[in-house]
Design an enzyme around this catalytic site. Structure first.
Site, PDB file in Angstrom:
ATOM      1  NE  ARG A   1      -8.170  13.191   1.682  1.00  0.00           N
ATOM      2  CZ  ARG A   1      -8.239  11.977   1.465  1.00  0.00           C
ATOM      3  NH1 ARG A   1      -9.094  11.432   0.486  1.00  0.00           N
ATOM      4  NH2 ARG A   1      -7.581  11.009   2.205  1.00  0.00           N
TER       5      ARG A   1
ATOM      6  CD  GLU B   1      -8.251  -0.263   3.992  1.00  0.00           C
ATOM      7  OE1 GLU B   1      -7.310  -0.089   5.123  1.00  0.00           O
ATOM      8  OE2 GLU B   1      -8.535   0.650   3.381  1.00  0.00           O
TER       9      GLU B   1
ATOM     10  CG  ASN C   1      -1.693   0.923   1.399  1.00  0.00           C
ATOM     11  OD1 ASN C   1      -1.750   1.986   0.391  1.00  0.00           O
ATOM     12  ND2 ASN C   1      -2.749   1.094   2.222  1.00  0.00           N
TER      13      ASN C   1
ATOM     14  NE  ARG D   1      -6.012   2.010  -0.203  1.00  0.00           N
ATOM     15  CZ  ARG D   1      -6.157   2.971   0.716  1.00  0.00           C
ATOM     16  NH1 ARG D   1      -5.071   3.581   1.119  1.00  0.00           N
ATOM     17  NH2 ARG D   1      -7.226   3.929   0.468  1.00  0.00           N
TER      18      ARG D   1
ATOM     19  CG  HIS E   1     -12.355   4.649   2.512  1.00  0.00           C
ATOM     20  ND1 HIS E   1     -12.829   5.882   2.941  1.00  0.00           N
ATOM     21  CD2 HIS E   1     -10.751   4.832   2.572  1.00  0.00           C
ATOM     22  CE1 HIS E   1     -11.838   6.718   3.060  1.00  0.00           C
ATOM     23  NE2 HIS E   1     -10.711   6.222   3.044  1.00  0.00           N
TER      24      HIS E   1
END
Ligand code: ADP
Length: 399
Positions: free
Chosen positions: A242, A380, A9, A94, A182
């Protein structure tokens, strides 16, 4: 000799990795996992073995580990020294954006890579680093198959009204739609819900992935029917840097009224807003919760307010709510934020069990809560390992 799948990742300042092995007819087992953080500033390498014991924790030379490539070199060196002789069966990555084309994990080919490069402007914080890691592995291990797993895939199949952006057809036909992100996290939660919380697994569920990037997914029967992130990973909830949803007129004003450049606006939206922008102090929820500064409090208040508001909106999209799940850095580790979001959602019949919430139990709602609330750690990386195994034919299609 052990055969491994490596999961990578790759982010802007960190390279996270996990090793997985799969003994004959058993489930995937986590081997080492770790990360190189502070790439470009003060790089640090840490890793733990499958049982959580530290294997390495050291500073790296910043003149050598200057970028993602340098980090991958350092990781490859450590892997060779620690696991020399083991075979790498495949590398799973990922990849944040799969666009409209990639509705599931995909073996990487030069053509796939060139398609994915076109999506860089839609995920400028993540996509370039994800793809650079694929290229770097290609150079070092040319014969090893690589699999791209997308954060967008889980959301494909949403109803048309959830995916549409109400702009003219020409623009929509050029790929402007809501994608959602996600997805690997949501897919993992969906995969464990039938065994963890069977009473609600088939129902109408909101999963709140609250990390430095944050979003929520509305699931019906374990499928995504809507989510708070859209065309890019900027929409919806307030995030670390963000802003979440912003009136598009504000963006026009940044260009036309303030005369900012596209680069400036990109940097404001991805790196200077959200919790950091409001507090002026930090993008780290821990620091904000510990602070008494009024702006730090306002940042936390806004984070909670937006989260509760989105729970209301997604409940409307679902037509009711049968379960709420918290996950990711903040969702898993902050009893205070979970409590505040649940308090703001009491009108839905949500009732927290304070003691269970404080001791980080899995089920954190009271026995009389109309909506069960759970805290489930996401994984993940395991999802990527499973997908990589399936695509490489290492395991049967059941994941
Ligand atoms: P990402 O994977 O998107 O980088 P994570 O899921 O690791 O993000 O979440 C990072 C966020 O989790 C940070 O804002 C951090 O402050 C927050 N976090 C981690 N532990 C805690 C905690 N104990 N209390 C509050 N926030 C926490």
């Amino acid at each position: 000799m052990t055969d491994y799948v490596i999961v990578l990742n790759a982010g802007s300042s960190s390279l996270k990795f996990s090793l997985y092995r799969r003994p004959e007819s058993k489930a995937w087992e986590a081997g080492a996992r770790g990360q190189i953080e502070g790439i470009g500033t003060s790089p640090k390498f840490s890793a733990k073995d499958g049982s959580g014991s530290p294997l390495v924790d050291e500073a790296l030379d910043k003149t050598v580990v200057r970028d993602g490539r340098g980090a991958l070199d350092a990781l490859a060196k450590w892997l060779r020294a620690t696991y020399g002789g083991a075979r790498v069966l495949g590398v799973g990555h990922r990849v944040v954006h799969g666009g409209a084309r990639f509705a599931g994990p995909t073996m990487v080919t030069p053509q796939v890579l060139s398609e994915l490069r076109k999506l860089v402007p839609l995920a400028p914080l993540h996509q370039p680093h994800n793809l650079a890691a694929i290229e770097a592995v290609w150079e070092r291990l040319p014969g090893v198959p690589q699999v791209a797993c997308f954060d967008t895939s889980f959301h494909r199949g949403q109803p048309a009204v959830a995916e549409i952006v109400a702009l003219p057809r020409d623009i929509r036909n050029a790929g402007v739609q809501r994608y959602g992100f996600h997805g690997l996290s949501y897919e993992y939660i969906a995969s464990v819900l039938p065994s963890v919380a069977p009473e609600m697994a088939g129902g109408r569920i909101i999963v709140a992935h609250l990390g430095s990037g944050a979003s929520m997914c509305a699931m019906k029967n374990l499928k995504s029917i809507d989510s708070t992130l859209g065309f890019t990973a900027l929409d919806g909830l307030c995030m670390g840097t963000r802003p979440g949803a912003v009136d598009p007129g504000v963006i026009l004003h940044l260009f036309q009224g303030l005369g900012l450049s596209a680069k400036d606006v990109e940097s404001i939206l991805y790196k200077q807003s959200g919790l950091l922008g409001i507090s002026g102090v930090s993008n780290d929820m821990r620091a904000l919760l510990a602070s008494t500064e009024p702006d730090a409090r306002l940042a936390v208040d806004y984070f909670v307010y937006r989260a509760a508001k989105e729970i209301g909106a997604l409940t409307a999209a679902l037509g009711g709510l049968d379960g709420l799940v918290f996950t990711a850095g903040i969702g898993e580790n902050s009893p205070e934020i979970r409590k505040r979001i649940c308090q703001a959602s009491e009108w839905l019949g949500i009732e927290l069990d304070d003691e269970a919430n404080a001791r980080k139990a899995s089920r954190i709602s009271s026995s009389t809560s109309k909506v069960p609330v759970w805290m489930i750690p996401t994984n993940e990386e395991l999802m990527i390992a499973r997908h990589t195994g399936v695509l490489l034919g290492l395991i049967e299609q059941r994941v």
